[in-house]
Design a protein around this motif. Structure first.
Motif, PDB file in Angstrom:
ATOM      1  N   SER A   1       0.929   4.334  -3.683  1.00  0.00           N
ATOM      2  CA  SER A   1       0.241   5.215  -4.631  1.00  0.00           C
ATOM      3  C   SER A   1      -1.248   4.909  -4.632  1.00  0.00           C
ATOM      4  O   SER A   1      -1.697   3.884  -4.126  1.00  0.00           O
ATOM      5  N   GLY A   2      -1.984   5.821  -5.280  1.00  0.00           N
ATOM      6  CA  GLY A   2      -3.421   5.647  -5.361  1.00  0.00           C
ATOM      7  C   GLY A   2      -3.823   4.684  -6.455  1.00  0.00           C
ATOM      8  O   GLY A   2      -3.000   4.189  -7.227  1.00  0.00           O
ATOM      9  N   SER A   3      -5.132   4.421  -6.514  1.00  0.00           N
ATOM     10  CA  SER A   3      -5.661   3.499  -7.523  1.00  0.00           C
ATOM     11  C   SER A   3      -6.058   4.206  -8.787  1.00  0.00           C
ATOM     12  O   SER A   3      -6.394   3.577  -9.775  1.00  0.00           O
ATOM     13  N   GLY A   4      -6.042   5.545  -8.772  1.00  0.00           N
ATOM     14  CA  GLY A   4      -6.358   6.291  -9.991  1.00  0.00           C
ATOM     15  C   GLY A   4      -5.213   6.188 -10.954  1.00  0.00           C
ATOM     16  O   GLY A   4      -4.114   5.783 -10.618  1.00  0.00           O
ATOM     17  N   PHE A   5      -5.468   6.568 -12.188  1.00  0.00           N
ATOM     18  CA  PHE A   5      -4.398   6.516 -13.191  1.00  0.00           C
ATOM     19  C   PHE A   5      -4.635   7.598 -14.205  1.00  0.00           C
ATOM     20  O   PHE A   5      -5.723   8.109 -14.365  1.00  0.00           O
ATOM     21  N   SER A   6      -3.551   7.992 -14.844  1.00  0.00           N
ATOM     22  CA  SER A   6      -3.655   8.931 -15.949  1.00  0.00           C
ATOM     23  C   SER A   6      -2.717   8.476 -17.038  1.00  0.00           C
ATOM     24  O   SER A   6      -1.754   7.774 -16.790  1.00  0.00           O
TER      25      SER A   6
ATOM     26  N   MET B   1     -16.747   7.649  -9.748  1.00  0.00           N
ATOM     27  CA  MET B   1     -16.660   7.151  -8.385  1.00  0.00           C
ATOM     28  C   MET B   1     -15.331   7.582  -7.767  1.00  0.00           C
ATOM     29  O   MET B   1     -14.326   7.697  -8.469  1.00  0.00           O
ATOM     30  N   PRO B   2     -15.337   7.825  -6.456  1.00  0.00           N
ATOM     31  CA  PRO B   2     -14.075   8.215  -5.802  1.00  0.00           C
ATOM     32  C   PRO B   2     -13.051   7.090  -5.872  1.00  0.00           C
ATOM     33  O   PRO B   2     -13.411   5.919  -6.022  1.00  0.00           O
ATOM     34  N   HIS B   3     -11.785   7.461  -5.770  1.00  0.00           N
ATOM     35  CA  HIS B   3     -10.724   6.463  -5.808  1.00  0.00           C
ATOM     36  C   HIS B   3      -9.593   6.907  -4.885  1.00  0.00           C
ATOM     37  O   HIS B   3      -9.460   8.082  -4.548  1.00  0.00           O
ATOM     38  N   SER B   4      -8.780   5.947  -4.510  1.00  0.00           N
ATOM     39  CA  SER B   4      -7.700   6.216  -3.568  1.00  0.00           C
ATOM     40  C   SER B   4      -6.665   7.157  -4.173  1.00  0.00           C
ATOM     41  O   SER B   4      -6.293   7.032  -5.341  1.00  0.00           O
ATOM     42  N   SER B   5      -6.203   8.104  -3.381  1.00  0.00           N
ATOM     43  CA  SER B   5      -5.088   8.957  -3.786  1.00  0.00           C
ATOM     44  C   SER B   5      -3.776   8.443  -3.208  1.00  0.00           C
ATOM     45  O   SER B   5      -2.725   9.047  -3.410  1.00  0.00           O
ATOM     46  N   GLY B   6      -3.861   7.334  -2.464  1.00  0.00           N
ATOM     47  CA  GLY B   6      -2.675   6.759  -1.843  1.00  0.00           C
ATOM     48  C   GLY B   6      -2.761   6.832  -0.331  1.00  0.00           C
ATOM     49  O   GLY B   6      -3.681   7.428   0.237  1.00  0.00           O
ATOM     50  N   GLY B   7      -1.809   6.232   0.314  1.00  0.00           N
ATOM     51  CA  GLY B   7      -1.807   6.214   1.776  1.00  0.00           C
ATOM     52  C   GLY B   7      -0.552   5.573   2.294  1.00  0.00           C
ATOM     53  O   GLY B   7       0.462   5.493   1.594  1.00  0.00           O
ATOM     54  N   GLY B   8      -0.631   5.095   3.534  1.00  0.00           N
ATOM     55  CA  GLY B   8       0.536   4.465   4.120  1.00  0.00           C
ATOM     56  C   GLY B   8       0.251   3.948   5.518  1.00  0.00           C
ATOM     57  O   GLY B   8      -0.868   4.046   6.025  1.00  0.00           O
ATOM     58  N   SER B   9       1.284   3.414   6.118  1.00  0.00           N
ATOM     59  CA  SER B   9       1.180   2.897   7.482  1.00  0.00           C
ATOM     60  C   SER B   9       2.542   2.959   8.139  1.00  0.00           C
ATOM     61  O   SER B   9       3.561   3.121   7.459  1.00  0.00           O
ATOM     62  N   HIS B  10       2.545   2.823   9.448  1.00  0.00           N
ATOM     63  CA  HIS B  10       3.803   2.888  10.184  1.00  0.00           C
ATOM     64  C   HIS B  10       4.700   1.708   9.842  1.00  0.00           C
ATOM     65  O   HIS B  10       5.931   1.821   9.817  1.00  0.00           O
ATOM     66  N   SER B  11       4.095   0.570   9.557  1.00  0.00           N
ATOM     67  CA  SER B  11       4.894  -0.630   9.310  1.00  0.00           C
ATOM     68  C   SER B  11       5.133  -0.907   7.832  1.00  0.00           C
ATOM     69  O   SER B  11       6.070  -1.613   7.475  1.00  0.00           O
ATOM     70  N   GLY B  12       4.291  -0.341   6.952  1.00  0.00           N
ATOM     71  CA  GLY B  12       4.376  -0.722   5.545  1.00  0.00           C
ATOM     72  C   GLY B  12       4.828   0.350   4.588  1.00  0.00           C
ATOM     73  O   GLY B  12       4.939   0.096   3.387  1.00  0.00           O
ATOM     74  N   GLY B  13       5.085   1.575   5.041  1.00  0.00           N
ATOM     75  CA  GLY B  13       5.473   2.638   4.120  1.00  0.00           C
ATOM     76  C   GLY B  13       4.270   3.184   3.374  1.00  0.00           C
ATOM     77  O   GLY B  13       3.122   2.859   3.682  1.00  0.00           O
ATOM     78  N   SER B  14       4.528   4.029   2.377  1.00  0.00           N
ATOM     79  CA  SER B  14       3.439   4.660   1.619  1.00  0.00           C
ATOM     80  C   SER B  14       3.172   3.899   0.341  1.00  0.00           C
ATOM     81  O   SER B  14       3.993   3.109  -0.122  1.00  0.00           O
TER      82      SER B  14
END
Length: 331
Positions: free
Chosen positions: A16-21, A1-14
């Motif tokens: 990490s994603g939900s995947g792991f290695s 299943m797909p998973h987040s690679s990360g993201g961000g917002s103007h107010s909250g910063g960036s």
């Protein structure tokens, strides 16, 4: 299943994603026997003779009893540990391979919110990334009103958009969102990446974290970068490094540890099978020495009634001979 690679917002910063290695490894307790020239917890004292002199050793097993099967199994276990460590060291350097994706795949820009001014700049950047990695990219823009109130966060919305747009695990979707009518003093934007599982060998946590920092930096520097330039710059810089090899330091640590254990256990197994040990005798920690009246060589009082060197009878001493411990080794 797909998973987040990360993201961000103007107010909250960036973020990490939900995947792991990573890697986990476990090893059972040591099966090797221990023998030293100094005392240690659980050890018994033994004496044997070399060059007509007593040699004292301490061991947590009966060094006089040597079994071929025990030696073989100990060496097998130690060799497995050594080979496992070597395998981990061989795997510690990883250089990703370009994905062999379908020729029908292509990169897309779905500018639903109508906020990307320079489509060509963004398209060129994501196509270059696709040519380098084999991962097709889609950039999607939406308005905050499209998901706020229905989703708790943009990550959940991006997940639904991925499974709606694609029926595979090969794509990388980047969703950008801002209000329909942004505040000119503070544009409350958000963005989120969603990657298919097949991209994990290239889009590792380290690589996506680097991309997230770049994307967040350029989006925040809105006085120098508009949205098109920010997205293009983040992809361009990522493309130049994304296929570089990297060292898995966790594999290095476990590889060295397991190899070291294997070598140590093999060494311990070999030295505990020394032939001289088979003629060793238990002795007290405070045992005294004396010399034979016939040959003049040293022996340990209380461990023998005849000289271990010449076989002559020894004069009596007022000490008790140390009795050998009961053999508790399972047959």
């Amino acid at each position: 299943m797909p998973h987040s690679s990360g993201g961000g917002s103007h107010s909250g910063g960036s973020h990490s994603g939900s995947g792991f290695s990573g890697s986990s490894s476990s090893s059972g307790g040591s099966s090797a026997k221990h023998i030293k020239h100094t005392s240690f917890p659980g050890a018994r004292r033994y004496v044997y003779y070399e060059n007509y002199r007593p040699v004292y050793v301490y061991a947590d097993y009966d060094i006089r009893k040597q079994t071929a099967s025990g030696k073989v199994w100990s060496i097998i276990g130690s060799t497995i540990s050594l080979l496992f460590g070597i395998m981990l060291l061989a795997m510690c350097y990883d250089k990703p391979q370009k994905m062999d994706t379908s020729p029908s795949y292509h990169c897309e820009i779905n500018d639903t919110a109508g906020v990307i001014d320079d489509i060509d700049k963004v398209q060129n950047a994501i196509v270059d990334f696709y040519d380098e990695t084999g991962i097709p990219v889609e950039i999607m823009t939406v308005n905050n009103e499209d998901w706020q109130g229905r989703y708790s966060k943009l990550e959940d919305f991006a997940y639904d958009m991925y499974v709606t747009e694609f029926d595979d695990e090969d794509h990388w979707l980047v969703v950008y969102s801002e209000p329909t009518s942004p505040d000119p003093d503070f544009n409350d934007w958000y963005w989120e990446g969603m990657q298919g599982d097949n991209t994990d060998n290239i889009l590792t946590v380290d690589k996506t974290d680097d991309f997230n920092e770049l994307m967040q930096k350029y989006l925040t520097a809105n006085s120098r970068y508009d949205l098109s330039s920010a997205i293009a710059a983040a992809f361009d810089e990522t493309t130049s490094t994304v296929m570089e090899g990297h060292v898995e330091w966790l594999f290095v640590f476990w590889g060295l540890l397991m190899s070291g254990i294997g070598v140590y256990e093999i060494y311990q197994t070999l030295i505990t099978n020394k032939k001289a040990y088979r003629n060793a005798v238990r002795c007290a920690n405070d045992a005294k020495e004396d010399t034979c009246e016939y040959c003049g060589n040293v022996y340990v009082i209380g461990t023998c009634s005849e000289c271990p060197h010449c076989g002559a009878p020894l004069r009596p001493h007022n000490v008790e001979t140390v009795q050998p411990a009961a053999d508790t080794t399972q047959k």
